[in-house]
Enzyme design. Structure first.
Site, PDB file in Angstrom:
ATOM      1  N   GLY A   1       0.821  -1.199   0.000  1.00 13.03           N
ATOM      2  CA  GLY A   1       0.000   0.000   0.000  1.00 13.03           C
ATOM      3  C   GLY A   1       0.860   1.256   0.000  1.00 13.03           C
ATOM      4  N   CYS A   2       0.249   2.366  -0.369  1.00 14.54           N
ATOM      5  CA  CYS A   2       1.009   3.611  -0.513  1.00 14.54           C
ATOM      6  C   CYS A   2       1.472   4.161   0.834  1.00 14.54           C
ATOM      7  CB  CYS A   2       0.199   4.640  -1.288  1.00 14.54           C
ATOM      8  SG  CYS A   2      -1.475   4.901  -0.680  1.00 14.54           S
ATOM      9  N   PHE A   3       0.545   4.334   1.794  1.00 12.84           N
ATOM     10  CA  PHE A   3       0.958   4.756   3.126  1.00 12.84           C
ATOM     11  C   PHE A   3       1.968   3.768   3.708  1.00 12.84           C
ATOM     12  CE2 PHE A   3      -3.002   7.444   3.980  1.00 12.84           C
ATOM     13  CZ  PHE A   3      -2.287   8.625   4.158  1.00 12.84           C
ATOM     14  N   ALA A   4       1.694   2.473   3.524  1.00  8.52           N
ATOM     15  CA  ALA A   4       2.569   1.442   4.078  1.00  8.52           C
ATOM     16  C   ALA A   4       3.987   1.584   3.549  1.00  8.52           C
ATOM     17  CB  ALA A   4       2.008   0.060   3.754  1.00  8.52           C
ATOM     18  N   THR A   5       4.136   1.861   2.258  1.00  6.04           N
ATOM     19  CA  THR A   5       5.466   2.002   1.674  1.00  6.04           C
ATOM     20  C   THR A   5       6.228   3.136   2.338  1.00  6.04           C
ATOM     21  OG1 THR A   5       4.756   1.101  -0.461  1.00  6.04           O
ATOM     22  CG2 THR A   5       6.717   2.499  -0.467  1.00  6.04           C
TER      23      THR A   5
END
Length: 318
Positions: free
Chosen positions: A127-131
């Site tokens: 995921g984007c936030f996760a990255t």
């Protein structure tokens, strides 16, 4: 040339994927599937591609490809995989969140799982936030330095909500506005925790994550802090050593800003020490390093290509 297909071609991540793959020197896009837009030109939907992409959306799936990118809505990939006999030799890179916690799929964060990605044909793109958050914390986790609590504040552009219209993506609402959503229970927390525990098996602390909607279209700017015994020189040395050979994650001593990463596959990381706390900034483009760019990076790893192939993208700067 690698032949690739895209499933679910109408959304933001698919559009960004097409833009990147159009200029990838080792890739040919065989088809872009979209049941709702079959027969229409791709550039009718992704209109910046007029004059560059003459493909039409297809209603059909072909497995006569080297790789498939799944760009469907969250929750749809398991049904697709169950209904279609995808040969084991075809690499599948899922940009949704359905397989990020599945042991049978490799979690596609190259900075953590590069060797496993190179040996797999089933990749769950992060995921984007996760990255952004993981890249901000991995050096500490790999040294066993994460303590009890990590405090995270991160703001994302409107494209993070997807292409389907909604009240909180409408221009009149989003412009000159700011709001918190899913405080402390964002869906990316599970994958973040899983990666941190992979790097530091004894981590049991809280991830106090406050996501915000920003009044811009692209990018994620995350700020994190936690208690840490390292001084600023030691922190910077740790981060610089961890990411020294990474093609896209760069440690900067200057205070970073979002325009440095928008439209690129870069992550910029900056570390400081304030009292007993480490302060970390991590910035990415949610559509590239946070989605489609990272998916292409994973494609390159699977097929033994240099990771930067097709991803030498220029930031907006202004």
């Amino acid at each position: 040339m690698l032949k690739v297909g895209i499933i679910g071609g109408g959304g933001y991540t698919a559009g960004e994927l097409i833009r990147i793959l159009q200029y990838h020197p080792e890739v040919e896009i065989s088809f872009v599937q979209s049941a709702s837009q079959a027969g229409k030109y791709v550039h009718d939907t992704h209109d910046d591609l007029i004059g560059e992409c003459d493909l039409k959306f297809s209603a059909e799936l072909s497995t006569d490809v080297d790789a498939l990118f799944l760009c469907m809505g969250h929750g749809q990939s398991p049904a697709f995989m169950a209904q279609n006999n995808i040969p084991d030799k075809v690499a599948v890179i899922d940009l949704g969140n359905d397989y990020r916690l599945e042991e049978s799929w490799v979690y596609g964060l190259p900075e953590l799982n590069r060797a496993a990605i190179q040996q797999s044909k089933r990749i769950a793109n992060p995921g984007c936030f996760a990255t952004a958050i993981q890249l901000g914390l991995l050096p500490l986790a790999q040294e066993g330095l994460l303590g009890e609590d990590v405090h995270i504040n991160a703001i994302t552009g409107s494209t993070g909500a997807g292409q389907a219209p909604s009240p909180n993506t409408h221009f009149s609402w989003r412009a000159s506005n700011l709001s918190v959503y899913k405080a402390f229970n964002h869906q990316h927390l599970a994958e973040i925790r899983r990666s941190l525990v992979q790097a530091q098996t004894n981590f049991v602390g809280d991830l106090n994550f406050i996501p915000l909607r920003g009044d811009f279209t692209r990018g994620i700017f995350a700020t994190l802090y936690l208690e840490c015994d390292l001084n600023e020189t030691e922190l910077h040395a740790l981060y610089s050593q961890t990411y020294a050979t990474e093609p896209f994650t760069h440690v900067t001593t200057a205070n970073p800003h979002l325009k440095q990463v928008v439209n690129t596959n870069k992550c910029l990381v900056h570390v400081e020490k304030h009292g007993n706390k480490a302060f970390i900034i991590s910035a990415i483009d949610n559509l590239t390093k946070g989605a489609s760019g990272q998916a292409v990076q994973n494609l390159n790893l699977i097929f033994g290509l240099p990771e930067k192939t097709g991803l030498n993208l220029k930031s907006l700067a202004f």
